[in-house]
Write an enzyme that holds these catalytic residues in place. Structure first.
Site, mmCIF file in Angstrom:
data_model
loop_
_atom_site.group_PDB
_atom_site.id
_atom_site.type_symbol
_atom_site.label_atom_id
_atom_site.label_comp_id
_atom_site.label_asym_id
_atom_site.label_seq_id
_atom_site.Cartn_x
_atom_site.Cartn_y
_atom_site.Cartn_z
ATOM 1 N N ALA A 71 0.718 -0.732 0.044
ATOM 2 C CA ALA A 71 0.111 -0.216 0.131
ATOM 3 C C ALA A 71 1.001 1.089 0.035
ATOM 4 O O ALA A 71 2.012 1.462 0.842
ATOM 5 C CB ALA A 71 -0.958 0.166 1.401
ATOM 6 N N ASP A 72 0.552 2.579 -0.904
ATOM 7 C CA ASP A 72 0.542 3.515 -0.472
ATOM 8 C C ASP A 72 -0.306 5.251 -0.756
ATOM 9 O O ASP A 72 -0.945 4.253 -1.257
ATOM 10 C CB ASP A 72 1.910 3.685 -1.880
ATOM 11 N N THR A 73 0.691 5.766 -0.071
ATOM 12 C CA THR A 73 -0.770 6.470 0.496
ATOM 13 C C THR A 73 -0.033 8.099 -0.087
ATOM 14 O O THR A 73 1.141 8.501 -0.165
ATOM 15 C CB THR A 73 -1.136 7.079 1.561
ATOM 16 N N GLY A 108 -3.382 3.377 -3.298
ATOM 17 C CA GLY A 108 -3.281 2.521 -3.637
ATOM 18 C C GLY A 108 -3.091 1.374 -2.834
ATOM 19 O O GLY A 108 -1.799 0.697 -2.039
#
Length: 200
Positions: A71-73, A108
């Site tokens: 995950a990445d924000t 994501g």
């Protein structure tokens, strides 16, 4: 599915995933956190893929069925991605832009499932709109002195001291913190994966 791995060292993501009741292990990605993409949704999807694939490469000898969650924000304002601040002045500039206005938070998520020796990817992104009340320069400087903004995209943490300036959100609050767990569970169910049956 026998094993779940979170490809992130973020304490906020670990806490959110733990709330689902699943038992999981953490393997921090060696992937680079940059991309030439400019669209926020495409950017977080690509970065989440990179994290998940980086961990998958290190678990190549894993024989049992396994799920990796990457995950990445990012925070976006007027279509432009706002990264983590380089210094206190950069944090102030960012927060001055955001105060009294709305911005977007994108996370994501990439799910890598290993079945019969093959990693199968599935990627999605979630968007949440966040609106701040007007905040004075003095209040912002006081907040920056806490050090809290320095490791956060958009220079603030909604779950921290800056939460008192949030006027409202449209979308998933957990997405702003760093992991849209509701969407995650929903997507896994569509993939016929019951994460509650997994073990460490």
């Amino acid at each position: 599915m026998e094993k779940i791995v979170l490809a992130s060292g973020s304490p906020r993501r670990k806490e959110l995933l733990a709330r689902t009741g699943v038992v999981f292990s953490v393997v921090v990605s060696n992937g680079e956190e940059n991309t030439n993409l400019t669209d926020p949704a495409e950017t977080v999807e690509k970065l989440s893929q990179d994290k998940a694939i980086s961990v998958a490469d290190r678990l190549e000898n894993e024989s049992e069925p396994c799920l990796i969650i990457g995950a990445d924000t990012v925070v976006a304002f007027e279509g432009k991605i706002l990264g983590k601040p380089s210094d206190e002045e950069d944090a102030l500039d960012t927060l001055l832009k955001l105060q009294g206005k709305s911005h977007q938070v994108y996370t994501g998520v990439t799910l890598l499932v290993k079945e019969q020796g093959i990693w199968k990817p599935y990627t999605f992104s979630e968007r949440t709109d966040v609106e701040f009340y007007p905040v004075s320069r003095e209040e912002l400087l006081e907040y920056i002195k806490t050090g809290e903004p320095m490791d956060k995209a958009g220079s603030y943490g909604i779950q921290g001291k800056f939460g008192i300036y949030v006027k409202g959100i449209c979308g998933d609050y957990n997405n702003v913190v760093g992991l849209p767990v509701g969407r995650l569970v929903y997507e896994l169910k569509k993939m016929k994966i019951n994460i509650r049956g997994m073990r460490k």
